[in-house]
Design a protein around this motif. Structure first.
Motif, PDB file in Angstrom:
ATOM      1  N   LYS A  19       0.876  -1.183  -0.045  1.00  0.00           N
ATOM      2  CA  LYS A  19      -0.018  -0.189  -0.101  1.00  0.00           C
ATOM      3  C   LYS A  19       0.750   1.359  -0.032  1.00  0.00           C
ATOM      4  O   LYS A  19       0.353   2.247  -0.093  1.00  0.00           O
ATOM      5  CB  LYS A  19      -0.875   0.138   1.404  1.00  0.00           C
ATOM      6  CG  LYS A  19      -1.969  -0.891   1.145  1.00  0.00           C
ATOM      7  CD  LYS A  19      -2.990  -0.827   2.430  1.00  0.00           C
ATOM      8  CE  LYS A  19      -3.764  -2.074   2.269  1.00  0.00           C
ATOM      9  NZ  LYS A  19      -4.758  -1.958   3.683  1.00  0.00           N
ATOM     10  N   LYS A  20       2.139   1.065   0.141  1.00  0.00           N
ATOM     11  CA  LYS A  20       2.958   2.200   0.226  1.00  0.00           C
ATOM     12  C   LYS A  20       3.417   2.869  -1.349  1.00  0.00           C
ATOM     13  O   LYS A  20       3.253   2.019  -2.110  1.00  0.00           O
ATOM     14  CB  LYS A  20       3.974   1.930   1.234  1.00  0.00           C
ATOM     15  CG  LYS A  20       4.085   1.590   2.495  1.00  0.00           C
ATOM     16  CD  LYS A  20       5.230   1.601   3.361  1.00  0.00           C
ATOM     17  CE  LYS A  20       4.908   1.820   4.872  1.00  0.00           C
ATOM     18  NZ  LYS A  20       5.851   1.920   5.640  1.00  0.00           N
ATOM     19  N   TRP A  21       3.839   4.101  -0.965  1.00  0.00           N
ATOM     20  CA  TRP A  21       4.114   4.814  -2.499  1.00  0.00           C
ATOM     21  C   TRP A  21       5.504   5.286  -2.371  1.00  0.00           C
ATOM     22  O   TRP A  21       5.634   5.764  -0.937  1.00  0.00           O
ATOM     23  CB  TRP A  21       3.085   5.740  -2.845  1.00  0.00           C
ATOM     24  CG  TRP A  21       1.714   5.242  -3.520  1.00  0.00           C
ATOM     25  CD1 TRP A  21       0.829   4.402  -2.822  1.00  0.00           C
ATOM     26  CD2 TRP A  21       1.443   5.285  -4.686  1.00  0.00           C
ATOM     27  NE1 TRP A  21      -0.143   4.242  -3.644  1.00  0.00           N
ATOM     28  CE2 TRP A  21       0.341   4.756  -4.973  1.00  0.00           C
ATOM     29  CE3 TRP A  21       2.048   5.756  -6.000  1.00  0.00           C
ATOM     30  CZ2 TRP A  21      -0.426   4.523  -6.272  1.00  0.00           C
ATOM     31  CZ3 TRP A  21       1.440   5.631  -7.277  1.00  0.00           C
ATOM     32  CH2 TRP A  21       0.211   5.105  -7.366  1.00  0.00           C
ATOM     33  N   VAL A  22       6.154   5.525  -3.332  1.00  0.00           N
ATOM     34  CA  VAL A  22       7.208   6.097  -3.392  1.00  0.00           C
ATOM     35  C   VAL A  22       7.151   7.537  -3.773  1.00  0.00           C
ATOM     36  O   VAL A  22       6.585   7.691  -4.829  1.00  0.00           O
ATOM     37  CB  VAL A  22       8.398   5.453  -4.207  1.00  0.00           C
ATOM     38  CG1 VAL A  22       9.857   6.286  -4.460  1.00  0.00           C
ATOM     39  CG2 VAL A  22       8.828   4.065  -3.819  1.00  0.00           C
ATOM     40  N   PRO A  41      -0.249   6.723   1.671  1.00  0.00           N
ATOM     41  CA  PRO A  41      -1.184   7.899   1.730  1.00  0.00           C
ATOM     42  C   PRO A  41      -2.329   7.896   2.246  1.00  0.00           C
ATOM     43  O   PRO A  41      -2.924   8.792   2.690  1.00  0.00           O
ATOM     44  CB  PRO A  41      -1.262   8.120  -0.014  1.00  0.00           C
ATOM     45  CG  PRO A  41      -1.044   6.895  -0.538  1.00  0.00           C
ATOM     46  CD  PRO A  41       0.087   6.267   0.158  1.00  0.00           C
ATOM     47  N   ASP A  42      -2.780   6.649   2.306  1.00  0.00           N
ATOM     48  CA  ASP A  42      -4.077   6.525   3.395  1.00  0.00           C
ATOM     49  C   ASP A  42      -4.008   7.044   4.796  1.00  0.00           C
ATOM     50  O   ASP A  42      -4.979   7.227   5.548  1.00  0.00           O
ATOM     51  CB  ASP A  42      -4.747   5.167   3.052  1.00  0.00           C
ATOM     52  CG  ASP A  42      -4.887   5.070   1.544  1.00  0.00           C
ATOM     53  OD1 ASP A  42      -5.459   5.791   1.057  1.00  0.00           O
ATOM     54  OD2 ASP A  42      -4.927   3.620   1.251  1.00  0.00           O
ATOM     55  N   GLU A  43      -2.532   6.539   5.329  1.00  0.00           N
ATOM     56  CA  GLU A  43      -2.515   6.772   6.588  1.00  0.00           C
ATOM     57  C   GLU A  43      -1.608   8.330   6.923  1.00  0.00           C
ATOM     58  O   GLU A  43      -1.396   8.555   8.102  1.00  0.00           O
ATOM     59  CB  GLU A  43      -1.608   5.687   7.189  1.00  0.00           C
ATOM     60  CG  GLU A  43      -2.287   4.334   7.237  1.00  0.00           C
ATOM     61  CD  GLU A  43      -1.516   3.270   7.615  1.00  0.00           C
ATOM     62  OE1 GLU A  43      -0.148   3.342   7.751  1.00  0.00           O
ATOM     63  OE2 GLU A  43      -1.828   2.134   7.715  1.00  0.00           O
ATOM     64  N   GLY A  50      -4.509  17.955  -0.852  1.00  0.00           N
ATOM     65  CA  GLY A  50      -5.494  16.978  -0.443  1.00  0.00           C
ATOM     66  C   GLY A  50      -5.342  15.729  -0.885  1.00  0.00           C
ATOM     67  O   GLY A  50      -6.025  14.890  -0.828  1.00  0.00           O
ATOM     68  N   PHE A  51      -4.070  15.673  -1.449  1.00  0.00           N
ATOM     69  CA  PHE A  51      -3.751  14.650  -1.975  1.00  0.00           C
ATOM     70  C   PHE A  51      -2.350  13.947  -1.521  1.00  0.00           C
ATOM     71  O   PHE A  51      -2.421  12.715  -1.287  1.00  0.00           O
ATOM     72  CB  PHE A  51      -3.928  14.369  -3.593  1.00  0.00           C
ATOM     73  CG  PHE A  51      -3.618  13.233  -4.218  1.00  0.00           C
ATOM     74  CD1 PHE A  51      -4.369  12.101  -4.714  1.00  0.00           C
ATOM     75  CD2 PHE A  51      -2.261  13.081  -4.814  1.00  0.00           C
ATOM     76  CE1 PHE A  51      -4.058  11.164  -5.192  1.00  0.00           C
ATOM     77  CE2 PHE A  51      -1.844  12.158  -5.724  1.00  0.00           C
ATOM     78  CZ  PHE A  51      -2.764  11.156  -5.767  1.00  0.00           C
ATOM     79  N   THR A  52      -1.186  14.754  -1.839  1.00  0.00           N
ATOM     80  CA  THR A  52      -0.101  14.511  -1.434  1.00  0.00           C
ATOM     81  C   THR A  52       0.374  14.421   0.007  1.00  0.00           C
ATOM     82  O   THR A  52      -0.197  15.408   0.460  1.00  0.00           O
ATOM     83  CB  THR A  52       0.840  15.630  -2.239  1.00  0.00           C
ATOM     84  OG1 THR A  52       0.565  15.732  -3.654  1.00  0.00           O
ATOM     85  CG2 THR A  52       2.421  15.085  -2.124  1.00  0.00           C
ATOM     86  N   PRO A  53       0.769  13.354   0.620  1.00  0.00           N
ATOM     87  CA  PRO A  53       1.238  13.277   1.861  1.00  0.00           C
ATOM     88  C   PRO A  53       1.978  14.690   2.164  1.00  0.00           C
ATOM     89  O   PRO A  53       2.985  15.032   1.512  1.00  0.00           O
ATOM     90  CB  PRO A  53       2.151  12.174   2.256  1.00  0.00           C
ATOM     91  CG  PRO A  53       1.407  11.194   1.057  1.00  0.00           C
ATOM     92  CD  PRO A  53       1.405  12.142  -0.167  1.00  0.00           C
TER      93      PRO A  53
END
Length: 104
Positions: A19-22, A41-43, A50-53
């Motif tokens: 679930k992680k993104w780079v 990004p979900d956590e 409102g999208f990018t961590p």
């Protein structure tokens, strides 16, 4: 949040949560030493868009590829190339990012 090298992410793909993104600076040349963040990004607290961590935004990094995407790219490349080097794998990853296609 501390950044890690992209090569470290690639070396540990099997151990990472899918679930992680780079996140990295996509405006710079991408290579083994490229600093990146590995975030779910979900956590994560989100930035102004409102999208990018928030951690990626504060580090001026953009979404690159998900761990799941990276696993698929590496598996696909390894299926056609015996013992690829890290540079070979990173070349296939950048190719996928730029062209949205697997590298032969």
């Amino acid at each position: 949040m501390r950044s890690i090298k992209l090569s470290s992410v690639v070396e540990s793909l099997d151990e990472l949560n899918w679930k992680k993104w780079v996140y990295l600076d996509v405006e710079q040349k991408i290579g083994a030493e490229t600093p990146c963040l590995l975030l779910n990004p979900d956590e994560a607290d989100l930035g102004a868009d409102g999208f990018t961590p928030l951690a990626a935004e504060e580090a001026s990094m953009k979404e690159f590829l998900s761990v799941q995407d990276l696993r698929s790219i590496v598996a696909n490349f390894k299926a056609g190339h015996e013992s690829p080097s890290m540079d070979d794998l990173l070349s296939a990853i950048v190719y996928f990012y730029e062209k949205d296609a697997f590298k032969a």
